[in-house]
Design a protein around this motif. Sequence first.
Motif, PDB file in Angstrom:
ATOM      1  N   CYS A  78      72.954 -48.159  36.786  1.00 11.34           N
ATOM      2  CA  CYS A  78      73.577 -48.116  38.109  1.00 11.34           C
ATOM      3  C   CYS A  78      75.098 -48.008  38.027  1.00 11.34           C
ATOM      4  CB  CYS A  78      73.186 -49.322  38.947  1.00 11.34           C
ATOM      5  SG  CYS A  78      73.930 -50.905  38.434  1.00 11.34           S
ATOM      6  N   GLY A  79      75.679 -48.536  36.951  1.00 13.92           N
ATOM      7  CA  GLY A  79      77.123 -48.400  36.765  1.00 13.92           C
ATOM      8  C   GLY A  79      77.947 -49.539  37.333  1.00 13.92           C
ATOM      9  N   ILE A  80      77.290 -50.560  37.888  1.00 11.07           N
ATOM     10  CA  ILE A  80      78.049 -51.688  38.447  1.00 11.07           C
ATOM     11  C   ILE A  80      78.897 -52.352  37.355  1.00 11.07           C
ATOM     12  CG2 ILE A  80      77.780 -54.073  39.298  1.00 11.07           C
ATOM     13  CD1 ILE A  80      75.666 -53.066  41.218  1.00 11.07           C
ATOM     14  N   GLU A  84      82.825 -52.803  37.748  1.00 13.32           N
ATOM     15  CA  GLU A  84      83.358 -54.142  37.976  1.00 13.32           C
ATOM     16  C   GLU A  84      84.163 -54.690  36.796  1.00 13.32           C
ATOM     17  OE1 GLU A  84      83.478 -55.753  40.806  1.00 13.32           O
ATOM     18  OE2 GLU A  84      82.517 -54.010  41.726  1.00 13.32           O
TER      19      GLU A  84
ATOM     20  N   GLN C  27      68.611 -48.607  41.957  1.00  9.88           N
ATOM     21  CA  GLN C  27      69.810 -48.783  41.140  1.00  9.88           C
ATOM     22  C   GLN C  27      70.930 -49.347  42.009  1.00  9.88           C
ATOM     23  OE1 GLN C  27      69.706 -44.643  40.176  1.00  9.88           O
ATOM     24  NE2 GLN C  27      69.395 -45.043  37.997  1.00  9.88           N
ATOM     25  N   GLY C  28      71.582 -50.372  41.518  1.00  6.98           N
ATOM     26  CA  GLY C  28      72.733 -50.932  42.227  1.00  6.98           C
ATOM     27  C   GLY C  28      72.370 -51.780  43.416  1.00  6.98           C
ATOM     28  N   CYS C  29      71.159 -52.306  43.462  1.00  4.34           N
ATOM     29  CA  CYS C  29      70.730 -53.109  44.611  1.00  4.34           C
ATOM     30  C   CYS C  29      71.440 -54.465  44.603  1.00  4.34           C
ATOM     31  CB  CYS C  29      69.220 -53.332  44.558  1.00  4.34           C
ATOM     32  SG  CYS C  29      68.625 -54.456  45.834  1.00  4.34           S
ATOM     33  N   LEU C  33      70.388 -58.752  43.502  1.00  4.86           N
ATOM     34  CA  LEU C  33      71.465 -59.495  42.834  1.00  4.86           C
ATOM     35  C   LEU C  33      71.750 -60.805  43.578  1.00  4.86           C
ATOM     36  CD1 LEU C  33      73.757 -59.799  40.761  1.00  4.86           C
ATOM     37  CD2 LEU C  33      75.203 -58.445  42.310  1.00  4.86           C
ATOM     38  N   PRO C 196      77.116 -61.395  47.561  1.00  5.15           N
ATOM     39  CA  PRO C 196      77.156 -61.506  46.096  1.00  5.15           C
ATOM     40  C   PRO C 196      78.442 -60.930  45.494  1.00  5.15           C
ATOM     41  CG  PRO C 196      75.514 -59.884  46.785  1.00  5.15           C
ATOM     42  CD  PRO C 196      75.965 -60.590  48.014  1.00  5.15           C
ATOM     43  N   SER C 197      79.202 -60.183  46.264  1.00  5.10           N
ATOM     44  CA  SER C 197      80.493 -59.704  45.757  1.00  5.10           C
ATOM     45  C   SER C 197      81.450 -60.872  45.541  1.00  5.10           C
ATOM     46  CB  SER C 197      81.109 -58.712  46.748  1.00  5.10           C
ATOM     47  OG  SER C 197      80.203 -57.670  47.014  1.00  5.10           O
ATOM     48  N   PRO C 199      80.654 -64.167  44.162  1.00  2.71           N
ATOM     49  CA  PRO C 199      79.591 -65.013  43.616  1.00  2.71           C
ATOM     50  C   PRO C 199      79.887 -66.508  43.692  1.00  2.71           C
ATOM     51  CG  PRO C 199      80.610 -63.657  41.893  1.00  2.71           C
ATOM     52  CD  PRO C 199      81.164 -63.183  43.190  1.00  2.71           C
ATOM     53  N   SER C 232      75.757 -45.965  43.544  1.00  5.51           N
ATOM     54  CA  SER C 232      75.162 -47.257  43.171  1.00  5.51           C
ATOM     55  C   SER C 232      76.186 -48.215  42.561  1.00  5.51           C
ATOM     56  CB  SER C 232      73.992 -47.045  42.207  1.00  5.51           C
ATOM     57  OG  SER C 232      74.433 -46.378  41.027  1.00  5.51           O
ATOM     58  N   GLU C 233      77.170 -47.673  41.842  1.00  8.47           N
ATOM     59  CA  GLU C 233      78.117 -48.568  41.169  1.00  8.47           C
ATOM     60  C   GLU C 233      79.075 -49.239  42.154  1.00  8.47           C
ATOM     61  OE1 GLU C 233      78.152 -45.296  40.950  1.00  8.47           O
ATOM     62  OE2 GLU C 233      80.205 -44.495  40.978  1.00  8.47           O
ATOM     63  N   MET C 234      79.082 -48.750  43.421  1.00 10.54           N
ATOM     64  CA  MET C 234      80.037 -49.273  44.400  1.00 10.54           C
ATOM     65  C   MET C 234      79.487 -50.443  45.222  1.00 10.54           C
ATOM     66  SD  MET C 234      82.738 -47.612  43.860  1.00 10.54           S
ATOM     67  CE  MET C 234      83.785 -47.796  45.293  1.00 10.54           C
ATOM     68  N   ALA C 235      78.292 -50.905  44.883  1.00 10.10           N
ATOM     69  CA  ALA C 235      77.644 -51.939  45.702  1.00 10.10           C
ATOM     70  C   ALA C 235      78.494 -53.210  45.813  1.00 10.10           C
ATOM     71  CB  ALA C 235      76.267 -52.273  45.124  1.00 10.10           C
ATOM     72  N   ILE C 236      79.068 -53.641  44.735  1.00 13.57           N
ATOM     73  CA  ILE C 236      79.861 -54.881  44.764  1.00 13.57           C
ATOM     74  C   ILE C 236      81.154 -54.636  45.541  1.00 13.57           C
ATOM     75  CG2 ILE C 236      80.922 -56.703  43.362  1.00 13.57           C
ATOM     76  CD1 ILE C 236      77.842 -56.383  42.987  1.00 13.57           C
ATOM     77  N   GLU C 237      81.760 -53.494  45.295  1.00 11.98           N
ATOM     78  CA  GLU C 237      83.040 -53.179  45.925  1.00 11.98           C
ATOM     79  C   GLU C 237      82.891 -53.091  47.454  1.00 11.98           C
ATOM     80  OE1 GLU C 237      85.904 -53.367  44.895  1.00 11.98           O
ATOM     81  OE2 GLU C 237      87.079 -52.337  46.423  1.00 11.98           O
ATOM     82  N   ARG C 240      82.890 -56.388  48.997  1.00  4.43           N
ATOM     83  CA  ARG C 240      84.258 -56.910  49.043  1.00  4.43           C
ATOM     84  C   ARG C 240      85.022 -56.330  50.231  1.00  4.43           C
ATOM     85  NH1 ARG C 240      84.996 -55.585  43.464  1.00  4.43           N
ATOM     86  NH2 ARG C 240      84.127 -57.447  42.509  1.00  4.43           N
TER      87      ARG C 240
END
Lengths: 97, 387, 311
Positions: A78-80, A84, C27-29, C33, C196-197, C199, C232-237, C240
């Motif tokens: 996924c690339g997280i 991060e 992916q990236g869920c 998380l 979750p961004s 934690p 998918s990699e932007m889920a945390i961002e 935020r």
Amino acid sequence: MAKPMEKYTWRDLNVGCVIDEPGSSLEYKTGDWRNLLPVTDYSKCTKCGLCWLFCPDNAMKPKDDGFFGPDLDYCKGCGICAQECKFAAIQMVEDKK
Amino acid sequence: MKKVGIEVSLAIAEAAKLARVEVVSAYPITPQTHIVEHLAELVADGELEAAYLNVESEHSALSACVGAAAAGARTFTSTSAQGLELMHEILFIASSLRLPIVMVLVNRALSAPLSIWGDHSDVMAARDCGWIMLFCENGQEAVDSVIMAYRIGEDRRVLLPVAVNIDGFTLSHVIEPVEFPDQELVDSFLPPYKPLFTLNPERPVTMGAYGMPEIYTEAKYAQEMAILNSKAVIKEVMEEFGKVFKRNYRVVETYNLENSELAFLALGSINENIKTAIDILKAKGTNVGLISLRLYRPFPSEELLEVLKNVKRLMVVERAMPQGATNSPLFNELSAFAFHNGLNIIMENYIAGLGGRDVDPQEFVNIALNPFKKDGKLNYKIIGVRE
Amino acid sequence: MKIFKTLERYMEKPDAEYIASGHRACQGCAEVLALRLAFKVLGKDTILAMATGCMEIISTPLPLTCWRLPWIHIAFENTAAVASGIESAIRILTQKGKLENKKINIVGIAGDGGTSDIGFQALSGALERGHRLIYICLDNEAYMNTGIQRSSSTPYGAFTTTSPPGKKSIGQSTWKKDMPKIAAAHNIPYVATACPSYPYDLFNKVKKAKEVNGPAYLHILSVCPTGWRIPSEMAIEYGRLAVRSGVFPLYEVENGVYRITFKPESLIPVKDYIKGQGRFRHLTDKEISEIQDRVNKDWERLTKLCEITKA
């Protein structure tokens, strides 16, 4: 090991279809889904563990040397972790599996 | 053990107490209310050590029972009509998860028009949800059935929910003589519930997983085997109940059926009226019998075949409308049953007692003496309908 | 591992995983998380009741399960009722000496549809009855499991398959239902929003929820890359950005006292959150400024609530 679904007869199922093997999903390898692979530049890594913390698949695993590395059986790419990482230590590269 | 005069609803609550239920979850609906009111009193007075959940709907009432049963508690609920329909979705899940919940279903007509009075339209809409279904004719049967229901449902060979059907008002609200068994005797007959799987952190299990097409059929087949095989256990439990409590029950009951080629077949308390009619007929020299299905699910095929062996004409009386089907629900099932078993019986479909309508025993006398012949569009006769 | 040391403030076993890998989340869920992190705090002595939804369907295809905690799924709309039943059973069985006397966390989990729409009544009932349970709403702002249909928790202007923008439609035409405040209106001991961004904020809140005597409601924004149309990699961002823009403020309501738990020095423009999300791609600047106005007002209102409820 659970056998494949199509091998189950009705007698093989628990009463009420209860599953009594916690965490048996480990048998299902989601690594197949991956197109991109996280690659860590350990010279930049500070062992902070954010990649481990933010991984939705618990696929970034702590290693004996204190670093973290992907579990290729489950990493979906996924690339997280790369996104991060505060130290830009992880790059997503094409997974040529 | 002496008999006491008691409203049947209260007697049912006392039976639940004797069964030492641990979680009661219910939502009020007429005519079920007196049962749950009395249970609330028993809990409030400390006579019954149970958790009592005043949930906000019947859907939640059964859902909470499912959760509680999954956590290992002996659970009780009760409802009627609209309440049962609101539970409908969860009825299937309770049986599929194989949780031995006991529900007393106080049979009532379905809206619309709204009717708080008794008939079987509610249970007939829920007859195929995988629950064991018992029907009662009187208060004593209701009390005994509740106690037996736990013993049946919790048997490791069964593990299924059980619905005990009693007719709204005509049974639920009448005062009847009831003999309550001693607690000690009930305890010896009904040991504490020992679930096969529970939600316990010491041994985590997953309940309610989903089935892909590759496995769903096997899952449902396993459940079907369970309910079919439950009949042997039900008979065994009834037999043991008879030995312990000196009251004998059979899955199919008969009245005056010996030497009778003519018989009624019905469910529930309407049978008391039919018995009166049978007595009247007998006094006039006409021999008519009655077949009463105490057990409706699983369908008691072998036992029914046995009692039908000399019957030539069967009058099926039902308290539910066909709703566009060829006939009323039980009649349709009996037709298929007769066909598959090669029975050469004249079967007549009578519908009576809808929405609490009284049926005079004389009506049954008339039916017995004047068989229904199809002359119009309908394959059945509705007793007393004004056309 | 130094991170494990840090986490020991919140949990007994930081390295314990209660959701096994091999689950089938996209992916990236960030939803799975959120659970992974929350369960670390809840620990082993926990029972889960889960509604139909993404987390249910990714976790338990017979004969496999990813759960390492006792888990039950019944239906969509009744999670809170099921959890009520479990809680009552555990309580009475413990009282009767049939179960060992120890604290078990009873947790009900549902998505935003299972909470703010179809499970609303059961939830309200459970909160009102005062069961000692934790209810977690995983809010990904639409029915993602069935393919991105709008819920009452979908934000204004968002594309979903049942709120499509068009010549006569902006997309979702209603404002997001304010579930945490509705939960708080039940006067339960603890309500919080989390993501979750953030934690550590989430850990704190799960810990508090675990400790209160009575119902706790946690509303967790769970970024859904699939439904929000983001990489998918932007889920945390994006989680935020939602917090920093004030679109999804992190706050808690402890016995009626509101407190913002993460207060940015100044809120970033809502536009910074909205741009880049495929579900908002069609919005004009005017429409975005309408959303900005609403966010400002809501933020102001929340700040005032904090002031007036302060002990």
